[in-house]
Motif scaffolding. Sequence first.
Motif, PDB file in Angstrom:
ATOM      1  N   PHE A  11       0.840  -1.206   0.000  1.00 57.18           N
ATOM      2  CA  PHE A  11       0.000   0.000   0.000  1.00 57.18           C
ATOM      3  C   PHE A  11       0.871   1.250   0.000  1.00 57.18           C
ATOM      4  O   PHE A  11       0.626   2.193  -0.752  1.00 57.18           O
ATOM      5  CB  PHE A  11      -0.913  -0.004   1.232  1.00 57.18           C
ATOM      6  N   ALA A  12       1.909   1.256   0.834  1.00 56.62           N
ATOM      7  CA  ALA A  12       2.783   2.424   0.929  1.00 56.62           C
ATOM      8  C   ALA A  12       3.478   2.709  -0.398  1.00 56.62           C
ATOM      9  O   ALA A  12       3.630   3.862  -0.797  1.00 56.62           O
ATOM     10  CB  ALA A  12       3.819   2.226   2.035  1.00 56.62           C
ATOM     11  N   LEU A  13       3.893   1.651  -1.091  1.00 57.82           N
ATOM     12  CA  LEU A  13       4.566   1.836  -2.374  1.00 57.82           C
ATOM     13  C   LEU A  13       3.595   2.368  -3.429  1.00 57.82           C
ATOM     14  O   LEU A  13       3.969   3.199  -4.258  1.00 57.82           O
ATOM     15  CB  LEU A  13       5.187   0.514  -2.836  1.00 57.82           C
ATOM     16  N   ASN A  14       2.354   1.894  -3.399  1.00 58.66           N
ATOM     17  CA  ASN A  14       1.347   2.430  -4.313  1.00 58.66           C
ATOM     18  C   ASN A  14       1.061   3.900  -4.022  1.00 58.66           C
ATOM     19  O   ASN A  14       0.901   4.700  -4.944  1.00 58.66           O
ATOM     20  CB  ASN A  14       0.050   1.615  -4.215  1.00 58.66           C
ATOM     21  N   VAL A  15       1.009   4.243  -2.759  1.00 58.21           N
ATOM     22  CA  VAL A  15       0.801   5.641  -2.373  1.00 58.21           C
ATOM     23  C   VAL A  15       1.973   6.491  -2.842  1.00 58.21           C
ATOM     24  O   VAL A  15       1.795   7.567  -3.416  1.00 58.21           O
ATOM     25  CB  VAL A  15       0.619   5.770  -0.846  1.00 58.21           C
ATOM     26  N   PHE A  16       3.186   5.994  -2.603  1.00 62.23           N
ATOM     27  CA  PHE A  16       4.376   6.726  -3.034  1.00 62.23           C
ATOM     28  C   PHE A  16       4.359   6.998  -4.533  1.00 62.23           C
ATOM     29  O   PHE A  16       4.620   8.110  -4.981  1.00 62.23           O
ATOM     30  CB  PHE A  16       5.631   5.940  -2.654  1.00 62.23           C
ATOM     31  N   LEU A  17       4.037   5.969  -5.337  1.00 62.78           N
ATOM     32  CA  LEU A  17       4.016   6.148  -6.789  1.00 62.78           C
ATOM     33  C   LEU A  17       2.917   7.106  -7.223  1.00 62.78           C
ATOM     34  O   LEU A  17       3.099   7.885  -8.163  1.00 62.78           O
ATOM     35  CB  LEU A  17       3.834   4.799  -7.485  1.00 62.78           C
ATOM     36  N   ALA A  18       1.773   7.062  -6.561  1.00 61.26           N
ATOM     37  CA  ALA A  18       0.685   7.986  -6.909  1.00 61.26           C
ATOM     38  C   ALA A  18       1.105   9.432  -6.661  1.00 61.26           C
ATOM     39  O   ALA A  18       0.867  10.318  -7.488  1.00 61.26           O
ATOM     40  CB  ALA A  18      -0.572   7.650  -6.111  1.00 61.26           C
ATOM     41  N   VAL A  19       1.753   9.685  -5.535  1.00 62.37           N
ATOM     42  CA  VAL A  19       2.240  11.044  -5.242  1.00 62.37           C
ATOM     43  C   VAL A  19       3.326  11.435  -6.237  1.00 62.37           C
ATOM     44  O   VAL A  19       3.371  12.568  -6.728  1.00 62.37           O
ATOM     45  CB  VAL A  19       2.761  11.141  -3.792  1.00 62.37           C
ATOM     46  N   ALA A  20       4.215  10.484  -6.551  1.00 59.58           N
ATOM     47  CA  ALA A  20       5.296  10.758  -7.501  1.00 59.58           C
ATOM     48  C   ALA A  20       4.739  11.087  -8.883  1.00 59.58           C
ATOM     49  O   ALA A  20       5.244  11.988  -9.569  1.00 59.58           O
ATOM     50  CB  ALA A  20       6.235   9.555  -7.583  1.00 59.58           C
ATOM     51  N   ASN A  21       3.711  10.369  -9.316  1.00 60.33           N
ATOM     52  CA  ASN A  21       3.132  10.607 -10.636  1.00 60.33           C
ATOM     53  C   ASN A  21       2.425  11.954 -10.719  1.00 60.33           C
ATOM     54  O   ASN A  21       2.530  12.659 -11.719  1.00 60.33           O
ATOM     55  CB  ASN A  21       2.143   9.486 -10.987  1.00 60.33           C
ATOM     56  N   HIS A  22       1.697  12.294  -9.663  1.00 56.91           N
ATOM     57  CA  HIS A  22       0.888  13.523  -9.692  1.00 56.91           C
ATOM     58  C   HIS A  22       1.634  14.748  -9.173  1.00 56.91           C
ATOM     59  O   HIS A  22       1.181  15.876  -9.390  1.00 56.91           O
ATOM     60  CB  HIS A  22      -0.382  13.333  -8.861  1.00 56.91           C
ATOM     61  N   ARG A  23       2.743  14.508  -8.452  1.00 55.82           N
ATOM     62  CA  ARG A  23       3.429  15.604  -7.756  1.00 55.82           C
ATOM     63  C   ARG A  23       2.451  16.343  -6.838  1.00 55.82           C
ATOM     64  O   ARG A  23       2.487  17.556  -6.674  1.00 55.82           O
ATOM     65  CB  ARG A  23       4.047  16.606  -8.747  1.00 55.82           C
ATOM     66  N   SER A  24       1.559  15.561  -6.244  1.00 55.38           N
ATOM     67  CA  SER A  24       0.515  16.157  -5.405  1.00 55.38           C
ATOM     68  C   SER A  24      -0.021  15.108  -4.453  1.00 55.38           C
ATOM     69  O   SER A  24      -0.401  14.014  -4.880  1.00 55.38           O
ATOM     70  CB  SER A  24      -0.616  16.704  -6.272  1.00 55.38           C
ATOM     71  N   PHE A  25      -0.064  15.439  -3.164  1.00 60.35           N
ATOM     72  CA  PHE A  25      -0.641  14.540  -2.176  1.00 60.35           C
ATOM     73  C   PHE A  25      -2.154  14.488  -2.334  1.00 60.35           C
ATOM     74  O   PHE A  25      -2.766  13.427  -2.198  1.00 60.35           O
ATOM     75  CB  PHE A  25      -0.269  15.009  -0.766  1.00 60.35           C
ATOM     76  N   ARG A  26      -2.754  15.618  -2.643  1.00 59.04           N
ATOM     77  CA  ARG A  26      -4.213  15.675  -2.784  1.00 59.04           C
ATOM     78  C   ARG A  26      -4.673  14.846  -3.981  1.00 59.04           C
ATOM     79  O   ARG A  26      -5.633  14.079  -3.885  1.00 59.04           O
ATOM     80  CB  ARG A  26      -4.675  17.120  -2.935  1.00 59.04           C
ATOM     81  N   ALA A  27      -3.981  15.008  -5.125  1.00 60.40           N
ATOM     82  CA  ALA A  27      -4.361  14.246  -6.318  1.00 60.40           C
ATOM     83  C   ALA A  27      -4.185  12.747  -6.086  1.00 60.40           C
ATOM     84  O   ALA A  27      -4.976  11.928  -6.562  1.00 60.40           O
ATOM     85  CB  ALA A  27      -3.534  14.697  -7.519  1.00 60.40           C
ATOM     86  N   ALA A  28      -3.129  12.387  -5.350  1.00 58.99           N
ATOM     87  CA  ALA A  28      -2.908  10.967  -5.046  1.00 58.99           C
ATOM     88  C   ALA A  28      -4.043  10.419  -4.180  1.00 58.99           C
ATOM     89  O   ALA A  28      -4.502   9.288  -4.394  1.00 58.99           O
ATOM     90  CB  ALA A  28      -1.568  10.788  -4.338  1.00 58.99           C
ATOM     91  N   SER A  29      -4.503  11.211  -3.223  1.00 50.20           N
ATOM     92  CA  SER A  29      -5.595  10.749  -2.359  1.00 50.20           C
ATOM     93  C   SER A  29      -6.875  10.547  -3.155  1.00 50.20           C
ATOM     94  O   SER A  29      -7.640   9.607  -2.898  1.00 50.20           O
ATOM     95  CB  SER A  29      -5.832  11.751  -1.223  1.00 50.20           C
ATOM     96  N   ILE A  30      -7.109  11.407  -4.155  1.00 49.29           N
ATOM     97  CA  ILE A  30      -8.302  11.267  -4.999  1.00 49.29           C
ATOM     98  C   ILE A  30      -8.199  10.000  -5.846  1.00 49.29           C
ATOM     99  O   ILE A  30      -9.153   9.230  -5.966  1.00 49.29           O
ATOM    100  CB  ILE A  30      -8.479  12.511  -5.884  1.00 49.29           C
ATOM    101  N   GLU A  31      -7.022   9.779  -6.446  1.00 50.68           N
ATOM    102  CA  GLU A  31      -6.843   8.588  -7.278  1.00 50.68           C
ATOM    103  C   GLU A  31      -7.041   7.313  -6.474  1.00 50.68           C
ATOM    104  O   GLU A  31      -7.684   6.359  -6.942  1.00 50.68           O
ATOM    105  CB  GLU A  31      -5.448   8.582  -7.905  1.00 50.68           C
ATOM    106  N   LEU A  32      -6.494   7.283  -5.252  1.00 52.14           N
ATOM    107  CA  LEU A  32      -6.528   6.066  -4.447  1.00 52.14           C
ATOM    108  C   LEU A  32      -7.788   5.953  -3.590  1.00 52.14           C
ATOM    109  O   LEU A  32      -7.997   4.931  -2.936  1.00 52.14           O
ATOM    110  CB  LEU A  32      -5.295   6.012  -3.543  1.00 52.14           C
ATOM    111  N   ASN A  33      -8.585   7.024  -3.584  1.00 59.92           N
ATOM    112  CA  ASN A  33      -9.823   7.056  -2.796  1.00 59.92           C
ATOM    113  C   ASN A  33      -9.555   6.848  -1.307  1.00 59.92           C
ATOM    114  O   ASN A  33     -10.234   6.063  -0.631  1.00 59.92           O
ATOM    115  CB  ASN A  33     -10.810   6.004  -3.313  1.00 59.92           C
ATOM    116  N   VAL A  34      -8.536   7.552  -0.818  1.00 65.84           N
ATOM    117  CA  VAL A  34      -8.226   7.548   0.614  1.00 65.84           C
ATOM    118  C   VAL A  34      -8.085   8.998   1.060  1.00 65.84           C
ATOM    119  O   VAL A  34      -8.043   9.914   0.245  1.00 65.84           O
ATOM    120  CB  VAL A  34      -6.922   6.771   0.917  1.00 65.84           C
ATOM    121  N   THR A  35      -8.021   9.213   2.343  1.00 67.38           N
ATOM    122  CA  THR A  35      -7.915  10.578   2.855  1.00 67.38           C
ATOM    123  C   THR A  35      -6.523  11.146   2.622  1.00 67.38           C
ATOM    124  O   THR A  35      -5.540  10.402   2.481  1.00 67.38           O
ATOM    125  CB  THR A  35      -8.221  10.619   4.362  1.00 67.38           C
ATOM    126  N   GLY A  36      -6.439  12.460   2.594  1.00 66.12           N
ATOM    127  CA  GLY A  36      -5.142  13.114   2.455  1.00 66.12           C
ATOM    128  C   GLY A  36      -4.217  12.796   3.605  1.00 66.12           C
ATOM    129  O   GLY A  36      -2.996  12.639   3.415  1.00 66.12           O
TER     130      GLY A  36
END
Length: 307
Positions: A11-36
């Motif tokens: 899960f942590a690695l998926n979160v890391f990649l989502a933030v890395a791809n979007h350069r945004s914690f908020r966008a990553a939370s939206i993609e993964l459907n979890v809280t910021g």
Amino acid sequence: MNSAHQSTDLFALNVFLAVANHRSFRAASIELNVTGSAVSHSVRSLEQRLGVRLFNRTTRSVSLTEAGQRLAARLRPAVTSIAEALQEANDFREVPSGTVRINASDAAIRMILRPLLARFLGRYPQIHLDIVTDGRLSDIVANGFDAGIRLAEAVPQDMIAVRLTETVQFAAVASPDYVRRRGRPAVPQDLHQHDCIRFRFESGALYRWEFERHGIAETVTVDGPLTLTDQALMVDAAIDGIGIAFVPDFLVRDALAAGSLERFLVDWCPVFPGVCLYYPGRRHVSSSLRALIDTIQNERRSGASAG
């Protein structure tokens, strides 16, 4: 390492990649459907376990450190392989299911996807479409998309492209009221004497209107009272009589048929190769994405037969 830690790490690695791809914690939370806060906590915990900082954070931006860049580069192929393996197993289900992420321009979404969304989702209730409107030519692999939709000339060479339309022609249009007040341009250079509705790319650059006739190309830097980043809004502005719009012809077919817009400079308007859906050649095509491709192609064939 026990299974709980393995699950947490994945899960942590998926979160890391989502933030890395979007350069945004908020966008990553939206993609993964979890809280910021869950995203922030996961990244912070991963950094603590690794003993290195993965992101540089300010109040306005998020960027990868060198360690973060190297980790992301190594992780992307591995996480993609895991996702594909799970998807291949999922494809043995009788009914296509899961999320299909699509990156497309606004014009492509309106032309290709909008007419069939209700029917497609009604037919495949277990599929979730995640459609991102993007005016840039984003890297669909790096940003975690299953497919993109663009003009054929904009599709990267290493992608598998599925042709969805034959050709697209641009159209110069204005309302009947505007034509009565200002007249009709006969050649592209006449546009310098007209109010034009300009288009700005997401990069910030203004689009210079491109024309061609009998092998002679002309590029016109137009001027006018309005600049937009949305082609559908450009059509609305033209209907309202604000000026001349220059957009793909499929966006104005209904308005032309209704008489709310008039078209000119037809012989000068360029024709481009059609729109394609594209995806990585080395990536497994899920049954859900295949169902979407088949539906689009069937809709286009039905429309051509009806026409």
